[in-house]
Design a protein around this motif. Sequence first.
Motif, PDB file in Angstrom:
ATOM      1  N   GLY A  59       0.844  -1.185   0.000  1.00 58.97           N
ATOM      2  CA  GLY A  59       0.000   0.000   0.000  1.00 58.97           C
ATOM      3  C   GLY A  59       0.878   1.232   0.000  1.00 58.97           C
ATOM      4  O   GLY A  59       2.076   1.146   0.280  1.00 58.97           O
ATOM      5  N   SER A  60       0.279   2.375  -0.335  1.00 57.43           N
ATOM      6  CA  SER A  60       1.069   3.607  -0.378  1.00 57.43           C
ATOM      7  C   SER A  60       0.306   4.713   0.326  1.00 57.43           C
ATOM      8  O   SER A  60      -0.458   5.439  -0.273  1.00 57.43           O
ATOM      9  N   GLY A  61       0.493   4.783   1.628  1.00 60.64           N
ATOM     10  CA  GLY A  61      -0.199   5.799   2.404  1.00 60.64           C
ATOM     11  C   GLY A  61      -1.558   5.310   2.878  1.00 60.64           C
ATOM     12  O   GLY A  61      -1.908   4.131   2.717  1.00 60.64           O
ATOM     13  N   PHE A  62      -2.300   6.238   3.479  1.00 64.34           N
ATOM     14  CA  PHE A  62      -3.560   5.860   4.122  1.00 64.34           C
ATOM     15  C   PHE A  62      -4.648   6.877   3.808  1.00 64.34           C
ATOM     16  O   PHE A  62      -4.381   8.057   3.610  1.00 64.34           O
ATOM     17  N   THR A  79      -3.296  10.628   3.171  1.00 68.13           N
ATOM     18  CA  THR A  79      -1.902  11.043   3.339  1.00 68.13           C
ATOM     19  C   THR A  79      -0.999  10.085   2.572  1.00 68.13           C
ATOM     20  O   THR A  79      -1.336   8.915   2.402  1.00 68.13           O
ATOM     21  N   GLU A  80       0.145  10.611   2.131  1.00 65.77           N
ATOM     22  CA  GLU A  80       1.142   9.770   1.468  1.00 65.77           C
ATOM     23  C   GLU A  80       2.055   9.094   2.487  1.00 65.77           C
ATOM     24  O   GLU A  80       2.838   8.216   2.132  1.00 65.77           O
ATOM     25  N   GLU A  81       1.984   9.553   3.734  1.00 63.94           N
ATOM     26  CA  GLU A  81       2.851   8.974   4.768  1.00 63.94           C
ATOM     27  C   GLU A  81       2.556   7.486   4.914  1.00 63.94           C
ATOM     28  O   GLU A  81       1.395   7.080   4.938  1.00 63.94           O
ATOM     29  N   THR A  82       3.615   6.683   5.055  1.00 65.99           N
ATOM     30  CA  THR A  82       3.418   5.234   5.145  1.00 65.99           C
ATOM     31  C   THR A  82       3.535   4.710   6.577  1.00 65.99           C
ATOM     32  O   THR A  82       3.292   3.541   6.821  1.00 65.99           O
ATOM     33  N   LYS A  83       3.930   5.607   7.504  1.00 64.05           N
ATOM     34  CA  LYS A  83       3.983   5.224   8.924  1.00 64.05           C
ATOM     35  C   LYS A  83       3.262   6.305   9.704  1.00 64.05           C
ATOM     36  O   LYS A  83       3.764   7.429   9.832  1.00 64.05           O
ATOM     37  N   ILE A  84       2.081   5.970  10.212  1.00 65.22           N
ATOM     38  CA  ILE A  84       1.300   6.978  10.935  1.00 65.22           C
ATOM     39  C   ILE A  84       0.859   6.415  12.281  1.00 65.22           C
ATOM     40  O   ILE A  84       0.799   5.194  12.476  1.00 65.22           O
ATOM     41  N   THR A  85       0.578   7.335  13.196  1.00 65.61           N
ATOM     42  CA  THR A  85       0.128   6.919  14.527  1.00 65.61           C
ATOM     43  C   THR A  85      -1.157   7.656  14.885  1.00 65.61           C
ATOM     44  O   THR A  85      -1.234   8.875  14.741  1.00 65.61           O
ATOM     45  N   MET A  86      -2.139   6.876  15.320  1.00 63.69           N
ATOM     46  CA  MET A  86      -3.374   7.432  15.840  1.00 63.69           C
ATOM     47  C   MET A  86      -3.256   7.460  17.372  1.00 63.69           C
ATOM     48  O   MET A  86      -2.790   6.484  17.971  1.00 63.69           O
ATOM     49  N   MET A  87      -3.643   8.581  17.979  1.00 64.42           N
ATOM     50  CA  MET A  87      -3.540   8.661  19.438  1.00 64.42           C
ATOM     51  C   MET A  87      -4.699   9.456  19.991  1.00 64.42           C
ATOM     52  O   MET A  87      -5.368  10.200  19.270  1.00 64.42           O
ATOM     53  N   LYS A  88      -4.936   9.259  21.289  1.00 68.76           N
ATOM     54  CA  LYS A  88      -5.946  10.102  21.920  1.00 68.76           C
ATOM     55  C   LYS A  88      -5.401  11.523  21.951  1.00 68.76           C
ATOM     56  O   LYS A  88      -4.178  11.733  22.030  1.00 68.76           O
ATOM     57  N   GLY A 202     -16.112   6.958  15.156  1.00 66.13           N
ATOM     58  CA  GLY A 202     -14.671   6.897  15.320  1.00 66.13           C
ATOM     59  C   GLY A 202     -13.983   7.132  13.994  1.00 66.13           C
ATOM     60  O   GLY A 202     -14.586   7.021  12.927  1.00 66.13           O
ATOM     61  N   LEU A 203     -12.704   7.426  14.082  1.00 64.27           N
ATOM     62  CA  LEU A 203     -11.914   7.634  12.881  1.00 64.27           C
ATOM     63  C   LEU A 203     -11.655   6.294  12.194  1.00 64.27           C
ATOM     64  O   LEU A 203     -11.298   5.310  12.853  1.00 64.27           O
ATOM     65  N   ALA A 204     -11.831   6.269  10.873  1.00 64.49           N
ATOM     66  CA  ALA A 204     -11.470   5.083  10.093  1.00 64.49           C
ATOM     67  C   ALA A 204     -10.212   5.388   9.295  1.00 64.49           C
ATOM     68  O   ALA A 204     -10.072   6.479   8.737  1.00 64.49           O
ATOM     69  N   VAL A 205      -9.290   4.427   9.283  1.00 63.60           N
ATOM     70  CA  VAL A 205      -8.050   4.564   8.516  1.00 63.60           C
ATOM     71  C   VAL A 205      -7.910   3.327   7.633  1.00 63.60           C
ATOM     72  O   VAL A 205      -7.934   2.197   8.134  1.00 63.60           O
ATOM     73  N   VAL A 206      -7.797   3.557   6.343  1.00 72.39           N
ATOM     74  CA  VAL A 206      -7.773   2.462   5.373  1.00 72.39           C
ATOM     75  C   VAL A 206      -6.543   2.629   4.489  1.00 72.39           C
ATOM     76  O   VAL A 206      -6.282   3.740   4.010  1.00 72.39           O
TER      77      VAL A 206
END
Length: 563
Positions: A59-62, A79-88, A202-206
């Motif tokens: 995959g290429s981004g989210f 986003t094109e970023e391939t390493k992301i973090t979801m946080m409170k 809630g937030l969905a990230v695919v």
Amino acid sequence: MKHKKFITIFILTALLAVLFSGFFSTGAQGSEGVVQTVKIGLFFGDNTLPSANLQNKIGSGFMFGFYDSGRNFNYLGETEETKITMMKDWNMYISGGAYYDKKPDSYSGVVGCYHVKLPGVYGSFQEASQAAAAYENAFPAYYNGVWNVCAGNYTSYDEALSANDSYGLGGEPMTASEYCITVTVTGTNKILFEYDCGSGTGLAVVPKPENEEKPETWFKGFRYNGGFQYLRLTGKDLTVINYVDIEDYVKGIVPYEMDPSWPIEALKAQALCARTYGASHIGLHKSYGFDLCNTVCCQVYQGQNRATEISNGAVDATAGQYILYDGQFCKTFFHSSDGGATEDSENVFHEALPYIRGVRDDYEKTVNTGYSNWSFTYTADEITWILQAKGYNCGNIVSITPTYTAMGNIYSLKFTDDNGRNWTFSKYDASCILYSSTLKKYTYSMRFRIETPGGSGTVLCINNANNTVEDPGTLYAIGSGEYIASLGGTGEVTVLTGAGLEDIKISGGSATLSADSYIVSGSGWGHNVGMSQYGAKAMANLGYTYEDIIKFYYTGVTIGGVI
Ligand SMILES: [Zn+2]
């Protein structure tokens, strides 16, 4: 008259509304149909996470968005970023690339939860992103359905207040609600997006697909298909849910439940069990926002790490197939090894399921289960100790009265102490009561017998007292006294009585055993309900198909898709 007509129309309208709501709910959830996307809880309850990172494998981004009630992903941005973090949305301290919600001794950065909300609202993620690009450390934020641009991240309101002054744009210092989720580039305090739309969503990230390949995403060392949803239930840490196609879910399950090197027909049978289990438990954990959890409570699911070409092939070859009884999903109980016979569901658990009938299993003994013969000798003192250690206030146990089912599995164990008091354990409890990890003496299945060393209490002679007869259909036995012990089989044996040869129904007898020690010997591993996995392996080795296997262990079922 007019009034009456109004009432009639009102009633008709109400009736139609009820009819249509019924119609639509059937269409959406499919009482007869199958939900194609299942929601699997990965972190929840006491295991919610302050932050959760993702990394593209394929995959290429989210993409960011939300899931609607029909489980469809609604796109907001990407986003094109391939390493992301979801946080409170919290002051999150960065140390060693990870995020902490309590300030560690040393840290390299912090994601502050106070920002400056710049004036103006926007029409989309894209518009807000373009506007944010004009400022340092600004990002698009979706707060309750409105697109904003926020700048900076600060650990206190006062810091945000003075930053707002220095921006001089007429913005406002703020922090979002306890439901807000912040997305950063992993290991940094660069905020990509904030999502805060209240408690119900809630937030969905695919993952964004790359070429034609099905995306895969790393999450905590496991690779997953599908998308992710992050919920802050009652404002707490993140509940993480995997929205995944049921076939990919089954691909994840099968190699955890059965060794993927086993024969393909056994793996296919396991795939049907896993798929049917999943489909029949939609909404089981809906209070947490998902269908099934990823633990032994439901089925162990840790993404696709263990999936092999062969185990995936077993799932693909049976795609969309379920085990049905009377058109309904079956409860597809299974266990490792039955040791010779499975059991009627109500003799182990509570519910009598018409398709879970005990079957005598002559296949399983053709493979090595590792549990085909086990035996432990307990002294009377040890049995007393076990009961007392498990909280039963008994005196010295002086006798044991076992009863058996028609299949020859344990049904109940009655213990009598020197005061004449009794403790009886039946069904599944009977299989567990003598299990002692302290003494290293175990009852591994429902299939065991309890005897005294001298054979006292043996009240059935089979040709001669030492013979073991495997097939009760060939058995001619002499009963003594009023007692006939279960021999196994389907419940009919022929016995020679004073009246000559008679076919009699075996319902399990009981004999009271009294001795200084007791021999517990049995075979199998598990609860003996439904399919034996080793039996499935044995049948597959012998050339049977997965359909043969399923229909052998589940009585009267059909296999098919559901419309
Ligand atoms: Zn569960």
